[in-house]
Design a protein around this motif. Structure first.
Motif, PDB file in Angstrom:
ATOM      1  N   GLN A  42       0.850  -1.195   0.000  1.00 12.26           N
ATOM      2  CA  GLN A  42       0.000   0.000   0.000  1.00 12.26           C
ATOM      3  C   GLN A  42       0.883   1.242   0.000  1.00 12.26           C
ATOM      4  OE1 GLN A  42      -3.442   0.161  -0.055  1.00 12.26           O
ATOM      5  NE2 GLN A  42      -3.426  -2.061  -0.297  1.00 12.26           N
ATOM      6  N   ASP A  92       0.386   5.394   0.990  1.00 13.37           N
ATOM      7  CA  ASP A  92      -0.492   6.428   1.541  1.00 13.37           C
ATOM      8  C   ASP A  92       0.207   7.777   1.426  1.00 13.37           C
ATOM      9  OD1 ASP A  92      -2.379   4.472   2.523  1.00 13.37           O
ATOM     10  OD2 ASP A  92      -0.956   4.075   4.125  1.00 13.37           O
ATOM     11  N   GLN A 137      -5.625  11.891   4.427  1.00 13.29           N
ATOM     12  CA  GLN A 137      -5.094  11.055   3.356  1.00 13.29           C
ATOM     13  C   GLN A 137      -5.616  11.544   2.009  1.00 13.29           C
ATOM     14  OE1 GLN A 137      -5.612   6.863   3.894  1.00 13.29           O
ATOM     15  NE2 GLN A 137      -4.601   6.363   1.987  1.00 13.29           N
ATOM     16  N   LEU A 138      -4.687  11.724   1.068  1.00 17.53           N
ATOM     17  CA  LEU A 138      -5.068  12.105  -0.289  1.00 17.53           C
ATOM     18  C   LEU A 138      -5.431  10.844  -1.056  1.00 17.53           C
ATOM     19  CD1 LEU A 138      -2.313  14.708  -1.223  1.00 17.53           C
ATOM     20  CD2 LEU A 138      -4.595  15.125  -0.322  1.00 17.53           C
ATOM     21  N   GLU A 139      -6.459  10.938  -1.858  1.00 15.32           N
ATOM     22  CA  GLU A 139      -6.910   9.814  -2.661  1.00 15.32           C
ATOM     23  C   GLU A 139      -6.493  10.023  -4.116  1.00 15.32           C
ATOM     24  OE1 GLU A 139      -8.329   7.085  -1.483  1.00 15.32           O
ATOM     25  OE2 GLU A 139      -8.345   7.888   0.552  1.00 15.32           O
ATOM     26  N   PRO A 140      -6.227   8.948  -4.833  1.00 14.67           N
ATOM     27  CA  PRO A 140      -5.902   9.078  -6.255  1.00 14.67           C
ATOM     28  C   PRO A 140      -7.098   9.634  -7.035  1.00 14.67           C
ATOM     29  CG  PRO A 140      -5.415   6.861  -5.444  1.00 14.67           C
ATOM     30  CD  PRO A 140      -6.164   7.571  -4.372  1.00 14.67           C
ATOM     31  N   ASN A 141      -6.805  10.339  -8.132  1.00 13.63           N
ATOM     32  CA  ASN A 141      -7.888  10.845  -8.981  1.00 13.63           C
ATOM     33  C   ASN A 141      -8.441   9.701  -9.833  1.00 13.63           C
ATOM     34  OD1 ASN A 141      -6.106  10.489 -11.157  1.00 13.63           O
ATOM     35  ND2 ASN A 141      -5.580  12.656 -11.293  1.00 13.63           N
ATOM     36  N   ILE A 157      -2.061  10.265  -7.683  1.00  9.13           N
ATOM     37  CA  ILE A 157      -2.112  11.140  -6.520  1.00  9.13           C
ATOM     38  C   ILE A 157      -1.370  12.412  -6.887  1.00  9.13           C
ATOM     39  CG2 ILE A 157      -1.502  11.451  -4.098  1.00  9.13           C
ATOM     40  CD1 ILE A 157      -1.544   8.403  -3.810  1.00  9.13           C
ATOM     41  N   GLN A 168       0.113   5.532  -8.205  1.00  5.17           N
ATOM     42  CA  GLN A 168       0.257   4.600  -7.093  1.00  5.17           C
ATOM     43  C   GLN A 168       0.406   3.155  -7.569  1.00  5.17           C
ATOM     44  OE1 GLN A 168      -3.063   4.956  -4.438  1.00  5.17           O
ATOM     45  NE2 GLN A 168      -2.164   3.639  -2.904  1.00  5.17           N
TER      46      GLN A 168
END
Length: 76
Positions: free
Chosen positions: A8, A10, A21-25, A30, A42
């Protein structure tokens, strides 16, 4: 934070004293909110596909937002 054993990755941003936490688009990328143009795919990183990681980084630094950010640094 790369959690190798969990496979993982993060990415966090400090916001008002809390780490968010930033999330992928929608493309699984990210994007840094602090350093415009700093992008990370990621899934490519976790798969060890460094060519794809580099491709995405290069796309990010080619953006107008990144170029403006670099110019702002040179003025300081």
């Amino acid at each position: 934070m790369w959690r190798v054993y969990d496979q993982q990755f993060d990415w966090f941003r400090l916001q008002e004293g809390d780490y968010i936490q930033l999330e992928p688009n929608e493309n699984g990328i990210i994007c840094s909110e602090i350093f415009p143009g700093l992008w990370l795919k990621q899934s490519a990183l976790l798969a060890g596909d460094l060519a794809k990681v580099l491709e995405i980084v290069q796309q990010g630094i080619a953006t107008a937002e990144h170029q403006m950010f670099v110019k702002s640094l040179s003025r300081e």
